[in-house]
Design an enzyme around this catalytic site. Structure first.
Site, PDB file in Angstrom:
ATOM      1  N   HIS A 108       0.925  -1.225  -0.130  1.00 37.07           N
ATOM      2  CA  HIS A 108       0.059   0.007   0.045  1.00 37.07           C
ATOM      3  C   HIS A 108       0.926   1.482   0.120  1.00 37.07           C
ATOM      4  CE1 HIS A 108      -1.829   3.126   2.590  1.00 37.07           C
ATOM      5  NE2 HIS A 108      -2.590   3.204   1.803  1.00 37.07           N
ATOM      6  N   ARG A 262     -16.460   8.733  -3.663  1.00 33.26           N
ATOM      7  CA  ARG A 262     -16.993   7.759  -4.592  1.00 33.26           C
ATOM      8  C   ARG A 262     -16.633   6.347  -4.108  1.00 33.26           C
ATOM      9  NH1 ARG A 262     -15.221   4.962  -9.404  1.00 33.26           N
ATOM     10  NH2 ARG A 262     -16.814   4.663 -10.857  1.00 33.26           N
TER      11      ARG A 262
END
Length: 301
Positions: A108, A262
């Site tokens: 990540h 979103r």
């Protein structure tokens, strides 16, 4: 103090997203990133790029977002009461890679910039981000390489940068309800504004620019190792810890959902396949049981 330049940050982030996708696409060699641009009714938008069902990466996502609004969400103001009532803009690039081979770690990266403004007062701004590694099987040489690169990221900015942000990463990527580390850490920083805009922006760029130098050598070392259903099964089980952290504790996930972001792009970080088992523990003496000790925070240098 030097001038704050959000446009320069935006330009850098868009370029970083392109470079990350190009190199991950080349490393996979089979699948390609699909580009999905989106807008946000409250202000701003972004671009999600997702690679699925690749030869090396089961799923990889690299998101760019630049959003704005009249009020910051609770996740941003809970520990920063001075931000209440301020308009904001937030931009960043977030990457999550879920590899196919269980011997390749999940990884990540996030780099981000926030600015909060209020009429009659000076704007407040800060940078944040970092990168971390979540292995399923322990390889000390991979951990050493990862942390040596993290130290190199910080070298030009101050002797305390690596130990401080390494420790913060160990503390942040921790599951209190499991009393487990999510992985072997790396770097995590937030609220960075000391030293002025140019200094902080340069550090954020160092993190973004050197991420693949930390990750791709590990991918290349492990991606062709043979594995069977046992290793795959353990990978899917351990991915459950990744899901638990992201949905319960991750600041970026909470900020995105609370700010009306979103949802599809925010939850791109979740793996495509995962397993949970009730009170499962690995067999004594097995390779899987070694992971718990491997994840204990330590100096990897």
């Amino acid at each position: 103090m030097d001038d704050v330049n959000p446009q320069a940050v935006r330009d850098y982030l868009l370029g970083l997203q392109c470079r990350l996708c190009e190199q991950l696409d080349a490393e996979d060699g089979q699948a390609h990133f699909v580009v999905d641009e989106w807008t946000r009714a409250e202000g701003g938008g972004g671009c999600s790029r997702v690679l699925s069902e690749g030869a090396v990466f089961e799923q990889a996502g690299v998101n760019f977002s630049a959003v704005s609004g009249a009020h910051l969400p609770p996740s941003a103001t809970a520990q920063r009461t001075a931000l209440a009532g301020r308009a904001f803009q937030a931009m960043g690039v977030s990457l999550v890679v879920h590899p196919r081979n269980p011997y390749v770690p999940t990884s990540h990266l996030n780099v981000r910039f926030f600015s909060a403004e209020k009429s009659g007062e000076a704007p407040l701004w800060w940078f944040g981000g970092g990168f971390d590694l979540t292995p399923y099987y322990p390889f000390a040489e991979d951990a050493r390489h990862w942390h040596q690169t993290a130290q190199a990221v910080c070298a030009a900015f101050g002797e305390d940068y690596y130990p401080r942000y390494k420790r913060w990463c160990d503390e942040y990527f921790f599951l209190p309800h499991r009393q487990e580390a999510r992985g072997i850490g790396g770097l995590f920083f937030d609220d960075l504004h000391e030293g002025g805009f140019a200094h902080c922006f340069a550090f954020m760029q160092s993190v973004g620019d050197q991420y693949l130098a930390a990750y791709l050598p590990i991918v290349q070392r492990r991606k062709n190792m043979p594995f069977a259903e046992r290793e795959r099964d353990f990978q899917l089980y351990r991915r459950g810890r990744y899901v638990e952290f992201n949905l319960l504790y991750d600041r970026g996930t909470l900020f995105g959902l609370q700010s009306g972001g979103r949802t599809e792009s925010i939850l791109m970080s979740l793996p495509p396949l995962v397993k949970w088992r009730y009170q499962w523990t690995p067999q004594a003496g097995s390779p899987e049981v070694q992971l718990a000790e491997f994840l204990q925070p330590r100096s990897w240098l």
